[in-house]
Design a protein around this motif. Structure first.
Motif, PDB file in Angstrom:
ATOM      1  N   MET A 139       0.839  -1.207   0.000  1.00  0.00           N
ATOM      2  CA  MET A 139       0.000   0.000   0.000  1.00  0.00           C
ATOM      3  C   MET A 139       0.873   1.255   0.000  1.00  0.00           C
ATOM      4  SD  MET A 139      -1.217   2.451   2.340  1.00  0.00           S
ATOM      5  CE  MET A 139      -1.533   1.859   4.006  1.00  0.00           C
ATOM      6  N   LEU A 140       1.944   1.240   0.788  1.00  0.00           N
ATOM      7  CA  LEU A 140       2.874   2.383   0.800  1.00  0.00           C
ATOM      8  C   LEU A 140       3.494   2.562  -0.584  1.00  0.00           C
ATOM      9  CD1 LEU A 140       4.727   1.677   4.178  1.00  0.00           C
ATOM     10  CD2 LEU A 140       3.153   3.562   3.748  1.00  0.00           C
ATOM     11  N   ARG A 141       3.963   1.451  -1.149  1.00  0.00           N
ATOM     12  CA  ARG A 141       4.658   1.510  -2.437  1.00  0.00           C
ATOM     13  C   ARG A 141       3.737   2.061  -3.539  1.00  0.00           C
ATOM     14  NH1 ARG A 141       5.332  -0.726  -6.966  1.00  0.00           N
ATOM     15  NH2 ARG A 141       3.692  -2.266  -6.640  1.00  0.00           N
TER      16      ARG A 141
ATOM     17  N   GLN B  39       1.417   4.133  -3.389  1.00  0.00           N
ATOM     18  CA  GLN B  39       1.153   5.568  -3.332  1.00  0.00           C
ATOM     19  C   GLN B  39       2.211   6.386  -4.071  1.00  0.00           C
ATOM     20  OE1 GLN B  39      -0.914   6.918   0.534  1.00  0.00           O
ATOM     21  NE2 GLN B  39       0.258   5.123   1.140  1.00  0.00           N
ATOM     22  N   GLY B  40       3.307   5.734  -4.427  1.00  0.00           N
ATOM     23  CA  GLY B  40       4.342   6.410  -5.206  1.00  0.00           C
ATOM     24  C   GLY B  40       4.112   6.344  -6.703  1.00  0.00           C
ATOM     25  N   GLU B  41       3.109   5.561  -7.106  1.00  0.00           N
ATOM     26  CA  GLU B  41       2.909   5.384  -8.559  1.00  0.00           C
ATOM     27  C   GLU B  41       2.238   6.590  -9.185  1.00  0.00           C
ATOM     28  OE1 GLU B  41       0.810   1.690  -8.794  1.00  0.00           O
ATOM     29  OE2 GLU B  41       2.657   0.509  -8.556  1.00  0.00           O
TER      30      GLU B  41
END
Lengths: 280, 117
Positions: B111-113, B115-117
């Motif tokens: 989920m954290l990762r 959000q960088g997309e």
């Protein structure tokens, strides 16, 4: 006379301290983060500042809730790091500049910022991680430091506008120092992240990128945010952005962005870095 | 000192204000003490005695026993001090985030990762 040659901002995520200790610079998770810093260090090598004033927030190493200053300024010969409880490696002490500290303290209080002065101040990851990123061999480099801690732990935290004004007063303080020293101001922490509550893991890329853009040329726009707007948009701990605004306030010359980097995620955070030149 | 809650609601967020700081003082003071290795050791040796020494109330004690972060926050805990408590068990902020959001740690990290997309 003293001169503020520029400002830097960087996230100060504790996991970075561990990654540095393990030398994970080329690890796929860490590389996009660490790759931002050589440019900042090259600039620092060229500019050769004598003093770094590092604006950070103590996360429960030096200050507890028994006494929680809103603005605290270091006035020590050296600043020790200490055990934060969860295993980040401890670091050698950081050299102070008490003469400049007291000049800054005198000037800030005359300017109606009634700060707390600290002749002893342990510095936590909020201070040490940026120092390690920007001056990896800080002990040998001779860089002197003044830590300034702003409360972001307990509300009411100072508003973005107040922190920006604090930065302006800090800028006036440094620039009225009669000695020929070159100073950089480091604003640490952020960008968006939230560690607590059901919204834990919240990151706001759009807001972070807007902040990184506007802080260069339109910081007053960001200073209009209320503390709670900042919490809503940047997350409970993303309110650390007030530390960046304090840095920006101190740059009163012609400000130009030289370098920037942004990466999601480092730990639970949108990690940002900026190098700003402050030309006379 | 104001004892009124900051009323503006931000979903999933408890603002750590004067009210929470009063409510959680003993709990946070105990967690702050975990900066020192001998206090972490004393807690490991006898949790109940250590909590009693700092004067935690029953809800706080129960939240500590259950290692329940949302309850710890609800009873006045501040995440910066609670992180020192979590550290005793080798838990990092992704572990703590996963527990609070009811996800697996892997799902939380993903989920954290994303959000960088």
């Amino acid at each position: 006379m003293a001169r503020i040659v520029g400002g830097l901002t960087t996230s100060h995520i504790p996991a970075v301290g561990n990654a540095i200790a393990k030398q994970l610079f080329d690890d796929p998770y860490w590389k996009p983060f660490f790759d931002g810093y050589p440019k900042a260090r090259t600039w620092l090598d060229a500019v050769k500042p004598d003093v770094a004033i590092v604006i950070y927030n103590d996360h429960g190493l030096n200050f507890f809730l028994d006494k929680m200053p809103t603005f605290a300024v270091g006035a020590a010969f050296e600043y020790k790091n200490d055990d934060e409880g969860w295993g980040i490696p401890m670091l050698p002490p950081f050299k102070g500049d008490p003469k400049l500290s007291w000049h800054v303290i005198d000037s800030l209080v005359r300017d109606e910022f009634d700060i707390c002065s600290c002749q002893e101040m342990t510095v936590d990851h909020g201070f040490t991680v940026p120092m390690q990123l920007l001056w990896p061999d800080y002990a040998a480099s001779g860089i002197r430091t003044i830590p300034i801690s702003i409360n972001t732990v307990q509300h009411p935290i100072p508003s973005p506008a107040r922190c920006y004004k604090f930065g302006r007063a800090l800028g006036r303080a440094v620039e009225s120092y009669p000695e020929d020293v070159k100073v950089v101001i480091v604003g640490t922490g952020g960008l968006s992240h939230q560690l607590d509550g059901k919204r834990a893991g919240f990151i706001n890329k759009e807001f972070d990128l807007m902040c990184m853009d506007k802080i260069v040329g339109e910081p007053e726009t960001l200073a209009k945010l209320s503390p709670l707007e900042l919490v809503r948009e940047a997350g409970a701990q993303g309110a650390e952005f007030i530390l960046w605004l304090a840095m920006r306030g101190a740059l009163t010359g012609k400000v130009r962005k030289l370098h920037s980097n942004y990466h999601i995620p480092i730990s639970n955070t949108g990690a940002g870095m900026l190098v700003l030149e402050n030309a006379a | 000192m104001s004892t009124e809650a900051i009323t503006e609601e931000i979903p999933g967020t408890i603002i750590f204000d004067g009210r929470q700081a009063m409510k959680g003082y003993a709990l946070n003071k105990m967690c702050y003490s975990f900066n020192r290795a001998e206090n972490r050791e004393a807690f490991r040796r006898d949790e109940e005695a250590f909590m009693e020494k700092f004067g935690l109330n029953e809800q706080q004690k129960e939240a500590i026993r259950r290692r329940n972060v949302l309850d710890l926050i609800d009873t006045g805990g501040n995440i910066y001090y609670l992180a020192k408590f979590a550290g005793i068990f080798g838990l990092n902020v992704q572990d703590v985030g996963a527990q609070q959001t009811g996800m697996t740690v892997e799902a939380f990290k993903e989920m954290l990762r994303k959000q960088g997309e």
